[in-house]
Write a protein that holds these residues in place. Structure first.
Motif, short mmCIF file in Angstrom:
data_model
loop_
_atom_site.label_atom_id
_atom_site.label_comp_id
_atom_site.label_asym_id
_atom_site.label_seq_id
_atom_site.Cartn_x
_atom_site.Cartn_y
_atom_site.Cartn_z
N ILE A 36 -1.65 0.56 5.33
CA ILE A 36 -2.97 -0.07 5.19
C ILE A 36 -3.72 0.77 4.17
O ILE A 36 -3.89 1.98 4.37
N ARG A 37 -4.11 0.17 3.07
CA ARG A 37 -4.77 0.96 2.02
C ARG A 37 -5.68 0.06 1.20
O ARG A 37 -5.69 -1.17 1.37
N GLY A 38 -6.41 0.67 0.29
CA GLY A 38 -7.35 -0.06 -0.54
C GLY A 38 -6.62 -0.99 -1.50
O GLY A 38 -5.47 -0.73 -1.89
N THR B 33 7.21 11.21 -10.06
CA THR B 33 5.91 10.57 -10.32
C THR B 33 5.41 9.86 -9.05
O THR B 33 6.13 9.71 -8.06
N TYR B 34 4.19 9.42 -9.17
CA TYR B 34 3.41 8.93 -8.03
C TYR B 34 4.09 7.87 -7.15
O TYR B 34 4.31 8.07 -5.95
N ASN B 35 4.43 6.71 -7.74
CA ASN B 35 4.96 5.62 -6.91
C ASN B 35 6.28 5.98 -6.24
O ASN B 35 6.55 5.56 -5.11
N PHE C 225 -2.36 7.86 6.63
CA PHE C 225 -3.46 7.97 5.68
C PHE C 225 -2.98 8.97 4.64
O PHE C 225 -2.51 10.05 5.01
N ALA C 226 -3.07 8.58 3.36
CA ALA C 226 -2.43 9.39 2.32
C ALA C 226 -3.40 9.71 1.19
O ALA C 226 -3.21 9.25 0.06
N PRO C 227 -4.44 10.47 1.46
CA PRO C 227 -5.43 10.71 0.41
C PRO C 227 -4.93 11.67 -0.67
O PRO C 227 -4.10 12.53 -0.40
N SER C 228 -5.46 11.49 -1.87
CA SER C 228 -5.24 12.46 -2.94
C SER C 228 -6.42 13.44 -2.89
O SER C 228 -7.56 13.01 -2.95
N CYS D 15 7.17 9.03 -5.24
CA CYS D 15 6.90 9.93 -4.10
C CYS D 15 6.39 9.13 -2.90
O CYS D 15 6.80 9.38 -1.76
N VAL D 16 5.50 8.19 -3.17
CA VAL D 16 4.93 7.40 -2.08
C VAL D 16 6.05 6.62 -1.37
O VAL D 16 6.12 6.58 -0.14
N ALA D 17 6.95 6.02 -2.18
CA ALA D 17 8.03 5.22 -1.58
C ALA D 17 8.94 6.12 -0.73
O ALA D 17 9.28 5.78 0.41
N1 GLU Z 1 -3.10 8.77 -2.58
C1 GLU Z 1 -3.61 7.46 -2.76
C2 GLU Z 1 -5.12 7.49 -2.90
O1 GLU Z 1 -5.73 8.46 -2.47
C3 GLU Z 1 -3.27 6.53 -1.61
C4 GLU Z 1 -1.87 6.14 -1.62
C5 GLU Z 1 -1.49 5.14 -0.57
O2 GLU Z 1 -2.24 4.93 0.41
O3 GLU Z 1 -0.41 4.59 -0.74
O4 GLU Z 1 -5.68 6.55 -3.39
#
Ligand code: GLU
Length: 469
Positions: A207-209, A189-191, A12-15, A193-195
């Motif tokens: 699993i994300r929105g 930048t964002y993408n 789970f990766a919330p901002s 870091c996520v990768a």
């Molecule tokens: N940090 C992103 C957000 O809070 C989620 C990123 C992800 O789940 O890949 O929307």
């Protein structure tokens, strides 16, 4: 979908830009339950690189929300801001490998480029001026200009993946730009870091929105360039409000902790969120243990789920009824205190809760209902006149007299009430209503025998002493 003997790792990766949103909590729940289902690992990662919007309070709100819901992570929390050295290392490697390049086009040049493309009816994108392709001579590096780093996106072919929720998705690489992966000051930048994180943290299932669907092909391309194996992706449709629109902060309670304040139990909220966009047959009420045993990423719905506060209230009522009375007392006591409850000579709270919890939807309602036992009765003169009439006074006096010596049990009190009714030829409400008024100040209460028993002999006699012949 059985993961072929791989150790499942979800995240789970919330901002941390506000609070824990119910939509976020639902994807966290899905990620957590899937990891639990396969005995895997659930990682918590805080994506805090947006310095303007991220706050320590928001980080705390996420940790509090997750812990209130009981969505325990196995690893982390990892903070992206603490991983800058690692991102720089990967950027350097990509530059060295030729999968990324320095781009010296200024902001103005990029804007002008886009303007020209728009005017020509083309999709605005970086035109590749600084992209080092074979046999191409790059322009002279301008002095005093810090470059950005761009990802060298493949020019041909599709990026495709079998989305766990949405099925096959394919995007042509021509749709994708050479993404800026580091700014002129070197910050990633964002993408990107996520990768890098998903790679380093060996995430097997993202699993994300579905607001992230557009990011996925970019992340896949970066992961491919890094030689990383790809996770499975599942994009869960958003949750709609009661009006069919996106859940809104103004109209709907969207923060998980709002539900704590409104008197919901975490197991009820989890059970409710689980059913938003996922089903297991017709099961509506189930424990998280059951959910974890069922949740294998099948039966996720590809259409948006609608938030239904009535259903959540119904589920909460179920969990309140099933909850331990002592546990509920601990939740309700501070609420009663806030309502000005007087606990001296008052019945035991757990016993009151056992009597009152059937019909309430929240612990706030439970506290309000329980106040019956923790305040002085204060019936209006009008109600008293209406119900405590000369015709019933002798019966009330008999009832009060019998209370002095009767065995204090519900059965004995019930028997005694019947005898008084018979002696005075009254019907039940004719005596029960004045008793309710005298004891509680109101006409709506649970059964009069249960109420009388709970108050106890002293309080009952004291309150009935107000009746005079
Ligand atoms: N940090 C992103 C957000 O809070 C989620 C990123 C992800 O789940 O890949 O929307």
């Amino acid at each position: 979908m059985p993961p072929n003997n791989i150790a499942v790792r979800t995240r789970f990766a919330p901002s941390p830009t506000g609070y824990l949103h119910v939509g976020g909590a639902r994807t966290a729940l899905f990620s957590w339950a899937f990891a639990r289902h396969f005995g895997g690992t659930f990682v918590l990662r805080i994506e805090d690189t947006d310095l303007e919007r991220s706050t320590p309070e928001a980080v705390q709100a996420i940790l509090d929300g997750m812990s209130w819901l009981g969505l325990q992570h196995d690893e982390g929390p990892f903070y992206q801001m603490k991983r800058m050295d690692r991102y720089r290392e990967v950027l350097a490697k990509m530059l060295a490998d030729g999968t990324a390049y320095h781009c010296y086009s200024s902001q103005e040049e990029v804007e002008a480029m886009r303007e020209r493309q728009r005017a020509a009816g083309e999709k605005p994108r970086y035109d590749g001026t600084w992209r080092p392709d074979a046999n191409k001579v790059l322009p002279a590096v301008p002095a005093d200009r810090q470059p950005v780093i761009r990802f060298k996106n493949p020019l041909e072919g599709d990026v495709s993946w079998l989305d766990v929720v949405k099925g096959e998705i394919a995007i042509n690489n021509r749709e994708l730009d050479d993404l800026v992966i580091a700014r002129p000051d070197g910050t990633p930048t964002y993408n990107f870091c996520v990768a890098v994180d998903d790679w380093d943290m060996q995430i097997t299932h993202v699993i994300r929105g579905d607001d992230h669907v557009n990011n996925t092909p970019r992340q896949i391309n970066i992961l491919n360039a890094l030689g990383a194996s790809l996770p499975h992706y599942g994009h869960v449709p958003m949750i709609l409000g009661t009006d069919g629109q996106k859940l809104s902060k103004r109209r709907d309670a969207v923060s998980v902790m709002d539900y704590l304040d409104k008197g919901y139990l975490p197991e009820a909220l989890l059970n409710y969120l689980a059913r938003l966009g996922w089903s297991h047959g017709d099961d509506e009420i189930f424990s998280m243990e059951q959910m974890c045993s069922w949740f294998d990423l099948t039966h996720l719905s590809s259409s948006p789920a609608q938030f239904n506060p009535e259903k959540l209230a119904w589920i909460n009522n179920h969990y309140i009824k099933a909850a331990d009375n002592q546990m509920l007392s601990n939740l309700v006591r501070p609420q009663l205190q806030a309502l000005g409850a007087q606990f001296e000579n008052a019945p035991d709270l757990a016993a009151v809760i056992a009597l009152m919890k059937e019909r309430v939807n929240t612990t706030i309602e439970l506290a309000q209902a329980a106040m019956l036992f923790y305040r002085q009765p204060d019936a209006s003169a009008e109600l008293r006149l209406q119900h405590i009439t000369a015709a019933v006074t002798p019966a009330l006096l008999d009832y009060a007299e019998a209370c002095k010596t009767i065995e204090w049990s519900k059965a004995a009190l019930s028997q005694m009430l019947k005898e008084v009714l018979a002696k005075h030829a009254l019907k039940m409400p004719q005596l029960a209503m004045p008793l309710r008024l005298l004891l509680t100040g109101q006409l709506q209460t649970p059964s009069i025998d249960a109420v009388v028993e709970l108050f106890g002999r002293d309080v009952v006699m004291q309150r009935l002493a107000k009746v005079s012949a």
